[in-house]
Design a protein around this motif. Structure first.
Motif, PDB file in Angstrom:
ATOM      1  N   TYR A 242       0.983  -1.141   0.111  1.00 28.52           N
ATOM      2  CA  TYR A 242       0.095   0.102  -0.176  1.00 28.52           C
ATOM      3  C   TYR A 242       0.834   1.188   0.301  1.00 28.52           C
ATOM      4  CZ  TYR A 242      -3.729  -2.983   1.434  1.00 28.52           C
ATOM      5  OH  TYR A 242      -4.410  -3.726   1.687  1.00 28.52           O
ATOM      6  N   PHE A 243      -0.082   2.699  -0.455  1.00 28.07           N
ATOM      7  CA  PHE A 243       1.084   3.908  -0.675  1.00 28.07           C
ATOM      8  C   PHE A 243       0.750   4.045   0.955  1.00 28.07           C
ATOM      9  CE2 PHE A 243       0.299   4.323  -5.300  1.00 28.07           C
ATOM     10  CZ  PHE A 243       1.424   3.663  -5.297  1.00 28.07           C
ATOM     11  N   ALA A 244       2.126   5.016   1.496  1.00 25.05           N
ATOM     12  CA  ALA A 244       1.715   5.180   2.901  1.00 25.05           C
ATOM     13  C   ALA A 244       0.975   6.636   2.329  1.00 25.05           C
ATOM     14  CB  ALA A 244       3.267   6.501   3.305  1.00 25.05           C
ATOM     15  N   SER A 245      -0.269   6.984   3.697  1.00 27.48           N
ATOM     16  CA  SER A 245      -1.185   7.667   3.372  1.00 27.48           C
ATOM     17  C   SER A 245      -1.400   8.215   4.802  1.00 27.48           C
ATOM     18  CB  SER A 245      -2.685   7.030   3.377  1.00 27.48           C
ATOM     19  OG  SER A 245      -3.413   8.144   3.324  1.00 27.48           O
ATOM     20  N   PRO A 246      -0.206   9.872   4.566  1.00 25.37           N
ATOM     21  CA  PRO A 246      -0.167   9.751   6.815  1.00 25.37           C
ATOM     22  C   PRO A 246      -1.633  10.940   6.452  1.00 25.37           C
ATOM     23  CG  PRO A 246       1.267  10.482   5.016  1.00 25.37           C
ATOM     24  CD  PRO A 246       0.633   9.930   4.273  1.00 25.37           C
ATOM     25  N   LEU A 247      -2.047  11.193   7.792  1.00 23.07           N
ATOM     26  CA  LEU A 247      -3.194  11.605   8.603  1.00 23.07           C
ATOM     27  C   LEU A 247      -2.674  13.357   8.449  1.00 23.07           C
ATOM     28  CD1 LEU A 247      -3.743   9.517  11.977  1.00 23.07           C
ATOM     29  CD2 LEU A 247      -4.799   9.374   9.041  1.00 23.07           C
ATOM     30  N   ALA A 248      -2.980  13.791   6.280  1.00 20.22           N
ATOM     31  CA  ALA A 248      -2.836  14.994   6.899  1.00 20.22           C
ATOM     32  C   ALA A 248      -4.108  15.846   7.126  1.00 20.22           C
ATOM     33  CB  ALA A 248      -1.986  15.594   5.289  1.00 20.22           C
ATOM     34  N   ASP A 249      -5.200  15.271   6.361  1.00 27.10           N
ATOM     35  CA  ASP A 249      -6.375  16.217   6.977  1.00 27.10           C
ATOM     36  C   ASP A 249      -6.865  16.044   8.575  1.00 27.10           C
ATOM     37  OD1 ASP A 249      -6.983  13.753   7.199  1.00 27.10           O
ATOM     38  OD2 ASP A 249      -9.010  14.066   6.139  1.00 27.10           O
ATOM     39  N   CYS A 250      -5.843  16.055   9.273  1.00 25.36           N
ATOM     40  CA  CYS A 250      -6.347  15.257  10.798  1.00 25.36           C
ATOM     41  C   CYS A 250      -4.939  16.412  11.527  1.00 25.36           C
ATOM     42  CB  CYS A 250      -6.133  13.991  10.996  1.00 25.36           C
ATOM     43  SG  CYS A 250      -7.535  12.854  10.843  1.00 25.36           S
ATOM     44  N   ALA A 251      -3.858  16.866  10.636  1.00 25.65           N
ATOM     45  CA  ALA A 251      -2.838  17.779  11.673  1.00 25.65           C
ATOM     46  C   ALA A 251      -2.952  19.405  11.386  1.00 25.65           C
ATOM     47  CB  ALA A 251      -1.608  17.422  10.332  1.00 25.65           C
ATOM     48  N   GLU A 252      -2.216  19.791  12.954  1.00 26.90           N
ATOM     49  CA  GLU A 252      -2.465  21.157  12.948  1.00 26.90           C
ATOM     50  C   GLU A 252      -1.354  21.652  12.622  1.00 26.90           C
ATOM     51  OE1 GLU A 252      -3.169  24.042  13.580  1.00 26.90           O
ATOM     52  OE2 GLU A 252      -5.139  23.949  14.531  1.00 26.90           O
ATOM     53  N   PHE A 253      -1.160  22.772  11.196  1.00 22.20           N
ATOM     54  CA  PHE A 253      -0.424  23.637  10.806  1.00 22.20           C
ATOM     55  C   PHE A 253      -0.542  24.450  10.666  1.00 22.20           C
ATOM     56  CE2 PHE A 253      -2.856  21.429   7.341  1.00 22.20           C
ATOM     57  CZ  PHE A 253      -1.584  22.299   6.037  1.00 22.20           C
ATOM     58  N   THR A 254      -1.608  25.123  10.942  1.00 17.54           N
ATOM     59  CA  THR A 254      -2.572  26.858  10.537  1.00 17.54           C
ATOM     60  C   THR A 254      -1.979  27.118  11.422  1.00 17.54           C
ATOM     61  OG1 THR A 254      -4.725  25.906  10.542  1.00 17.54           O
ATOM     62  CG2 THR A 254      -3.912  26.090   8.074  1.00 17.54           C
ATOM     63  N   ASP A 255      -2.150  26.683  12.319  1.00 15.61           N
ATOM     64  CA  ASP A 255      -1.579  28.199  14.301  1.00 15.61           C
ATOM     65  C   ASP A 255      -0.257  27.979  14.339  1.00 15.61           C
ATOM     66  OD1 ASP A 255      -1.504  28.239  16.767  1.00 15.61           O
ATOM     67  OD2 ASP A 255      -3.463  27.545  17.121  1.00 15.61           O
ATOM     68  N   PRO A 256      -0.048  28.997  14.530  1.00 12.81           N
ATOM     69  CA  PRO A 256       0.965  29.650  14.949  1.00 12.81           C
ATOM     70  C   PRO A 256       1.964  28.999  16.212  1.00 12.81           C
ATOM     71  CG  PRO A 256      -0.038  32.052  14.194  1.00 12.81           C
ATOM     72  CD  PRO A 256      -1.661  30.586  14.345  1.00 12.81           C
ATOM     73  N   ASP A 257       1.379  28.820  17.317  1.00 11.64           N
ATOM     74  CA  ASP A 257       1.970  27.450  17.741  1.00 11.64           C
ATOM     75  C   ASP A 257       1.398  26.564  18.316  1.00 11.64           C
ATOM     76  OD1 ASP A 257       2.614  29.655  19.183  1.00 11.64           O
ATOM     77  OD2 ASP A 257       0.322  30.364  19.986  1.00 11.64           O
ATOM     78  N   PHE A 258       1.273  25.572  16.397  1.00  9.87           N
ATOM     79  CA  PHE A 258       0.835  24.636  16.133  1.00  9.87           C
ATOM     80  C   PHE A 258       2.521  23.127  16.791  1.00  9.87           C
ATOM     81  CE2 PHE A 258       3.511  25.727  12.767  1.00  9.87           C
ATOM     82  CZ  PHE A 258       5.178  25.067  12.451  1.00  9.87           C
ATOM     83  N   ASN A 259       2.620  21.891  16.638  1.00 12.77           N
ATOM     84  CA  ASN A 259       3.282  21.718  17.399  1.00 12.77           C
ATOM     85  C   ASN A 259       4.129  20.184  16.673  1.00 12.77           C
ATOM     86  OD1 ASN A 259       4.367  20.866  20.327  1.00 12.77           O
ATOM     87  ND2 ASN A 259       3.561  18.739  20.044  1.00 12.77           N
ATOM     88  N   ILE A 260       5.139  20.213  16.947  1.00  9.80           N
ATOM     89  CA  ILE A 260       5.832  19.076  16.324  1.00  9.80           C
ATOM     90  C   ILE A 260       6.648  18.216  17.575  1.00  9.80           C
ATOM     91  CG2 ILE A 260       8.206  18.793  14.972  1.00  9.80           C
ATOM     92  CD1 ILE A 260       6.354  19.882  13.387  1.00  9.80           C
TER      93      ILE A 260
END
Length: 445
Positions: A242-260
């Motif tokens: 299977y192709f890898a399919s990360p949970l991009a639509d569930c991730a937080e990246f627009t908030d200035p304080d997003f977490n890594i």
């Protein structure tokens, strides 16, 4: 007698307006790696570890594992199930390196609320360990909290690149690059304070956190939308990759304080007990590692801090600083890397240059000890040939040519100075991760 080939299945014709093949940029592991000692074969819907984990979606893979989104019936929650290749799995009841390192850090941080908070914020949480037996051996299964895509994968999800993939300048906005690095540095600060080196700091091990409750809002069918590498009409069990399919639509990246979160402690080690080899990508290796200097003298500034300097350049400009080609010959690979170091960061110091056994193919040393570059062609000048010289850019020139979208020339200068401050040939002069976090570029909002 030669067996006749199987009948050809009827062709499936696309409906009006339907694309027969959809664009797909995600990769998958080599099918040949499903052999004894390597990957465990997994199919969607498989139930693993005493009927506990139901496989829903493939999230990713690496050299030593595949990672799957699975539903944990014991906790009634989703987990990221990392299934190690058999050769890297723990044996005789011994925990694999990654699980053991998590246990070590849990013990180190449980008595300090601030350390514990940093550990939980910036490291992917390990929930359980188990094993699964299969045709290729016994595999360790590490159940982690689910996270979003890696820093590599998330770049494709940014709105400005969604509709124009393969643009030559795919890079993070400067504010995002700073926030990504800040999260990684805070994670490394905790590791180094407890005498631990990560050893594999790279974009593939930096993950975006999920939006709170984002998985609970999706149905099992929505989460299991994964494309197969084979035709849907092929019912063969031999092609379930299977192709890898990360949970991009569930991730937080627009908030200035997003977490890594920093992931993969499989290469991490306690400074007092370093391993005999290293898995740091070639382009992120400090010069002293190229010459195989004893790992017993390694401190965090050799692997982790040097990698941060390279990644600062990469995330801001959108191009790798040391793009070392994968030459079959290790000497060719090292020559390429050492020439780039000499061009971008200035001449190698004498103690390093003296260890470069093929330096005579590229440099002449005058009687006064000064060096003259007379050839940049890999492998040296062929007999009877002429010197070949192409323009070599400095790090500052490469940075300016990439034209990152910084707020001002003053900020551009600030970033370049920080990169050069990190990428010093003498590891004793490199800053610690705490020093980097206190740099004016990071403290300026």
């Amino acid at each position: 007698m030669i067996d006749s080939p199987p009948p050809t299945p009827p062709a499936r014709h696309p409906k009006d307006g339907e694309r027969r093949f959809e664009e797909e940029t995600a990769a998958c592991e080599w099918a040949e790696s499903y052999r004894p000692g390597k990957y465990h074969p997994v199919d969607l819907g498989d139930v693993l570890v005493d009927d506990r984990f139901t496989v829903v979606r493939k999230l990713g893979y690496g050299s030593f594992s595949t990672v799957w989104l699975a539903h944990d019936s014991a906790q009634d929650a989703y987990v990221a199930l990392k299934i190690l290749v058999a050769k890297q799995s723990g044996t005789s009841g011994k925990l694999p390196t990654e699980a053991a390192m998590y246990r070590f850090l849990e013990e180190k941080t449980k008595g300090d609320p601030n350390k514990k908070k940093t550990f939980e914020s910036h490291f992917v949480k390990l929930l359980s360990t188990s094993t699964v037996n299969g045709p290729n051996g016994t595999h360790t299964c590490l159940a982690f909290e689910p996270t979003g895509p890696t820093v590599n994968d998330m770049l494709d999800e940014l709105p400005e690149y969604k509709s124009q993939r393969w643009t030559p300048k795919m890079r993070y906005p400067v504010w995002m690059a700073k926030q990504i690095l800040r999260g990684v540095l805070e994670a490394l600060q905790l590791l180094h304070a407890n005498g631990v080196v990560h050893g594999d700091v790279q974009p593939g091990n930096m993950l975006f956190s999920l939006k709170e409750g984002s998985l609970d809002k999706k149905t099992r069918e929505e989460l299991s939308s994964v494309k197969r590498t084979t035709d849907d009409d092929d019912d063969s069990d031999d092609n379930d990759s299977y192709f890898a399919s990360p949970l991009a639509d569930c991730a937080e990246f627009t908030d200035p304080d997003f977490n890594i979160k920093l992931a993969d402690l499989g290469a991490a080690y306690v400074i007092d007990n370093p391993p005999s080899d290293n898995v740091t990508p070639v382009g992120l290796r400090a010069p002293e590692l190229i010459f195989g200097q004893p790992r017993s003298v390694v401190d965090p500034r050799v692997l982790d801090v040097w990698a941060i300097g390279c990644l600062l350049f990469e995330l801001v400009t959108g191009q790798r600083l040391f793009c070392v080609s994968g030459y079959p010959d290790e000497d060719d690979c090292n020559d390429d890397h050492l020439q780039d170091l000499s061009a971008y960061l200035g001449p190698l110091p004498d103690d390093l240059f003296s260890q470069w056994k093929r330096s005579h193919l590229y440099f002449r040393v005058k009687e006064d000890g000064t060096r003259v570059l007379y050839n940049c062609q890999l492998g040296g000048i062929p007999p009877g040939g002429e010197a070949y010289l192409y323009p070599l850019e400095t790090l500052e020139e490469m940075f300016d040519k990439a034209a990152p979208e910084v707020s001002s020339s003053a900020e551009a200068l600030q970033i370049k100075q920080l990169i050069l401050r990190i990428l010093q040939y003498d590891p004793e002069k490199r800053p610690t991760v705490t020093d980097i976090l206190q740099d004016a570029w990071f403290t300026k909002e």
